[in-house]
Scaffold this active site. Structure first.
Site, PDB file in Angstrom:
ATOM      1  N   TYR A  14       0.797  -1.119  -0.001  1.00 28.11           N
ATOM      2  CA  TYR A  14      -0.003  -0.141   0.075  1.00 28.11           C
ATOM      3  C   TYR A  14       0.809   1.489  -0.089  1.00 28.11           C
ATOM      4  O   TYR A  14       0.238   2.331  -0.069  1.00 28.11           O
ATOM      5  CB  TYR A  14      -0.804   0.181   1.335  1.00 28.11           C
ATOM      6  CG  TYR A  14      -1.729  -1.056   1.496  1.00 28.11           C
ATOM      7  CD1 TYR A  14      -2.789  -1.162   0.432  1.00 28.11           C
ATOM      8  CD2 TYR A  14      -1.668  -2.016   2.252  1.00 28.11           C
ATOM      9  CE1 TYR A  14      -3.927  -2.403   0.516  1.00 28.11           C
ATOM     10  CE2 TYR A  14      -2.523  -3.306   2.473  1.00 28.11           C
ATOM     11  CZ  TYR A  14      -3.723  -3.225   1.555  1.00 28.11           C
ATOM     12  OH  TYR A  14      -4.443  -4.507   1.315  1.00 28.11           O
ATOM     13  N   HIS A  19      -4.558   6.041  -1.086  1.00 25.64           N
ATOM     14  CA  HIS A  19      -5.009   5.942   0.318  1.00 25.64           C
ATOM     15  C   HIS A  19      -3.927   6.293   1.229  1.00 25.64           C
ATOM     16  O   HIS A  19      -4.099   6.775   2.379  1.00 25.64           O
ATOM     17  CB  HIS A  19      -5.549   4.492   0.687  1.00 25.64           C
ATOM     18  CG  HIS A  19      -6.964   4.348   1.310  1.00 25.64           C
ATOM     19  ND1 HIS A  19      -7.798   5.669   1.103  1.00 25.64           N
ATOM     20  CD2 HIS A  19      -7.607   3.701   1.668  1.00 25.64           C
ATOM     21  CE1 HIS A  19      -9.002   5.535   1.693  1.00 25.64           C
ATOM     22  NE2 HIS A  19      -8.928   4.211   2.136  1.00 25.64           N
ATOM     23  N   PHE A  62      -5.021  -0.225   9.633  1.00 24.04           N
ATOM     24  CA  PHE A  62      -5.419  -0.174   8.366  1.00 24.04           C
ATOM     25  C   PHE A  62      -6.435   0.880   8.536  1.00 24.04           C
ATOM     26  O   PHE A  62      -6.954   1.312   9.700  1.00 24.04           O
ATOM     27  CB  PHE A  62      -6.159  -1.353   8.008  1.00 24.04           C
ATOM     28  CG  PHE A  62      -5.080  -2.511   7.509  1.00 24.04           C
ATOM     29  CD1 PHE A  62      -4.622  -2.545   6.184  1.00 24.04           C
ATOM     30  CD2 PHE A  62      -4.666  -3.441   8.548  1.00 24.04           C
ATOM     31  CE1 PHE A  62      -3.655  -3.228   5.921  1.00 24.04           C
ATOM     32  CE2 PHE A  62      -3.603  -4.310   7.947  1.00 24.04           C
ATOM     33  CZ  PHE A  62      -3.145  -4.207   6.512  1.00 24.04           C
ATOM     34  N   ASN A  64      -9.610   2.088   7.892  1.00 21.50           N
ATOM     35  CA  ASN A  64     -10.926   1.816   8.525  1.00 21.50           C
ATOM     36  C   ASN A  64     -11.014   1.844  10.205  1.00 21.50           C
ATOM     37  O   ASN A  64     -12.150   2.063  10.798  1.00 21.50           O
ATOM     38  CB  ASN A  64     -11.850   0.679   7.988  1.00 21.50           C
ATOM     39  CG  ASN A  64     -11.979   1.049   6.445  1.00 21.50           C
ATOM     40  OD1 ASN A  64     -11.698   2.051   5.854  1.00 21.50           O
ATOM     41  ND2 ASN A  64     -12.677   0.028   5.866  1.00 21.50           N
ATOM     42  N   ASP A  89      -6.261  11.304   2.255  1.00 20.00           N
ATOM     43  CA  ASP A  89      -6.583  11.211   0.815  1.00 20.00           C
ATOM     44  C   ASP A  89      -8.031  11.790   0.608  1.00 20.00           C
ATOM     45  O   ASP A  89      -8.982  11.606   1.601  1.00 20.00           O
ATOM     46  CB  ASP A  89      -6.328   9.957   0.176  1.00 20.00           C
ATOM     47  CG  ASP A  89      -7.198   8.946   0.765  1.00 20.00           C
ATOM     48  OD1 ASP A  89      -8.115   8.530  -0.024  1.00 20.00           O
ATOM     49  OD2 ASP A  89      -7.007   8.439   2.090  1.00 20.00           O
ATOM     50  N   ASN A 110     -13.774   6.266   5.549  1.00 19.27           N
ATOM     51  CA  ASN A 110     -13.823   5.495   6.749  1.00 19.27           C
ATOM     52  C   ASN A 110     -12.880   5.801   7.893  1.00 19.27           C
ATOM     53  O   ASN A 110     -13.060   5.460   9.122  1.00 19.27           O
ATOM     54  CB  ASN A 110     -13.963   4.316   6.319  1.00 19.27           C
ATOM     55  CG  ASN A 110     -15.266   3.561   5.619  1.00 19.27           C
ATOM     56  OD1 ASN A 110     -16.332   4.350   5.757  1.00 19.27           O
ATOM     57  ND2 ASN A 110     -14.940   2.767   4.644  1.00 19.27           N
TER      58      ASN A 110
END
Length: 184
Positions: A14, A19, A62, A64, A89, A110
């Site tokens: 990632y 994100h 992560f 969320n 973002d 989220n």
């Protein structure tokens, strides 16, 4: 202490995703401030610049579940919502645009919603960094988890630098100055 929370997802897969713009800004701030590691724990990485009175946070939960990382820090530190800046973002902003505000809703993000839930308020600053949007609205999840295109990287690098400078202005000079200087 001012708390700058950059949102993203942990892991090499990632690292360059849309994100992870919040992580990229925190990394830039870490270098600019020569911030020192300050513990953190299992769900958050933390650096501090005592001279600046700034703590940098990078959740390892992560996106969320970003509020969980904030909850861990709040158990051992005094943290008022007014002293928090969340960097994230935003696919509702065109690529390269920045927007800093003192409060607001999650806007479908989220990670920001998780922070709102943890703080029990939406009265904290947030710096949003534009990713643009996919042509197909059904592809939002894949879009934010994908890396930027090679030809987008110069605009992204400029936006990350602008985000770092906006974060510093917020910490040093306050929200109004940062808004006037960096909302484009």
């Amino acid at each position: 202490m001012k708390w700058i929370l950059g949102l993203g997802n942990p892991g090499a897969e990632y690292e360059h995703s849309r994100h992870n713009l919040g992580f990229r800004v925190v990394e830039r701030l870490r270098r600019l401030l020569k911030a020192s590691p300050a513990g953190g724990g299992a769900v958050v990485r933390r650096w501090e610049s005592r001279a600046e009175g700034v703590a940098l946070l990078m959740p390892l939960t992560f996106m969320n579940l970003s509020g969980r990382a904030l909850a861990q820090v709040r158990r051992s530190a005094v943290m008022e919502a007014a002293d928090v800046l969340v960097v994230a973002d935003d696919l509702h902003l065109p690529l390269g645009r920045t927007r800093i505000r003192g409060s607001g809703g999650a806007g479908g993000h989220n990670g920001i919603q998780s922070v709102i839930d943890e703080l029990g308020t939406n009265e904290f600053a947030r710096l949003r960094l534009g990713t643009g949007r996919p042509d197909d609205a059904g592809e939002f999840r894949e879009f934010v988890l994908d890396a930027f295109e090679k030809d987008e990287e110069p605009a992204v690098a400029e936006m990350v630098e602008r985000g770092a400078q906006a974060s510093l202005a917020w910490a040093r000079e306050g929200l109004r100055v940062a808004m006037n200087r960096f909302n484009n």
